[in-house]
Scaffold this active site. Structure first.
Site, PDB file in Angstrom:
ATOM      1  N   THR A  93       0.848  -1.189   0.000  1.00  0.00           N
ATOM      2  CA  THR A  93       0.000   0.000   0.000  1.00  0.00           C
ATOM      3  C   THR A  93       0.879   1.232   0.000  1.00  0.00           C
ATOM      4  OG1 THR A  93      -2.013   0.985   0.919  1.00  0.00           O
ATOM      5  CG2 THR A  93      -0.355   0.226   2.522  1.00  0.00           C
ATOM      6  N   CYS A 120      -3.197   8.098   7.322  1.00  0.00           N
ATOM      7  CA  CYS A 120      -3.813   6.768   7.251  1.00  0.00           C
ATOM      8  C   CYS A 120      -2.915   5.751   7.954  1.00  0.00           C
ATOM      9  CB  CYS A 120      -3.998   6.338   5.801  1.00  0.00           C
ATOM     10  SG  CYS A 120      -5.183   7.331   4.869  1.00  0.00           S
ATOM     11  N   HIS A 128      -6.077  -0.625   4.626  1.00  0.00           N
ATOM     12  CA  HIS A 128      -5.591   0.758   4.600  1.00  0.00           C
ATOM     13  C   HIS A 128      -6.688   1.634   5.212  1.00  0.00           C
ATOM     14  CE1 HIS A 128      -3.147   3.918   2.240  1.00  0.00           C
ATOM     15  NE2 HIS A 128      -4.014   4.592   2.981  1.00  0.00           N
TER      16      HIS A 128
END
Length: 161
Positions: free
Chosen positions: A23, A29, A46
């Site tokens: 990711t 995040c 995520h």
């Protein structure tokens, strides 16, 4: 030969054996990687926000820590992972914006981190590694075979743990 699956923002992925997950753009995040070493099943979600809105407007389960992590665990269990064998590694939760007087946006990374840790603790999944906080974005790669995570960050280099 291993395959690499990309997990986008507010998405999850699950792989087995020698496959990998990746990711990008983990700023505020949080990338949550869960591994069952016995079955060599790895999952990644995520997370963008701490909790599902109470008004019912939360459309993407994987966007939120309190719904995305349980959904990931359920998917992993559906293909053979066992909860008591699971461990977690997390990255992200940075303070990407220095906004005076705006505590909601300014500390979203910290709020995400608190929600991720709380949800994993409630599910009794121990966090065995983390690269969180600070003020920079990360790319996270997760290997299903051995549970190793590699973090790449601009001007910070690469670390594997």
């Amino acid at each position: 030969m291993s395959n690499m699956a990309t997990v986008g923002i507010a998405e999850m992925g699950v792989v087995k054996g020698d496959d990998k997950l990746i990711t990008y753009a983990l700023g505020s995040c949080i990338g949550v990687c869960i591994h069952d070493k016995n079955s060599k099943i790895a999952g990644m979600v995520h997370i963008m926000l701490p909790t599902v809105p109470t008004d019912g407007s939360g459309k993407s389960v994987c966007r939120y820590a309190d719904s995305g992590i349980p959904a990931l665990v359920k998917k992993m269990e559906s293909i053979g992972a066992v909860r008591r064998s699971m461990t977690a590694k997390i990255a992200g939760g940075a303070k990407m914006f220095n906004i005076p007087g705006d505590s909601v946006v300014g500390n979203i990374g910290e709020r995400n981190l608190e929600a991720v840790k709380k949800t994993l603790a409630e599910m009794r999944i121990p966090i065995i590694g983390q690269d969180v906080g600070s003020d920079y974005a990360r790319t996270m790669t997760f290997n299903a075979d051995d549970g190793m995570v590699t973090i790449k960050a601009f001007s910070k280099g690469t670390s594997t743990w």
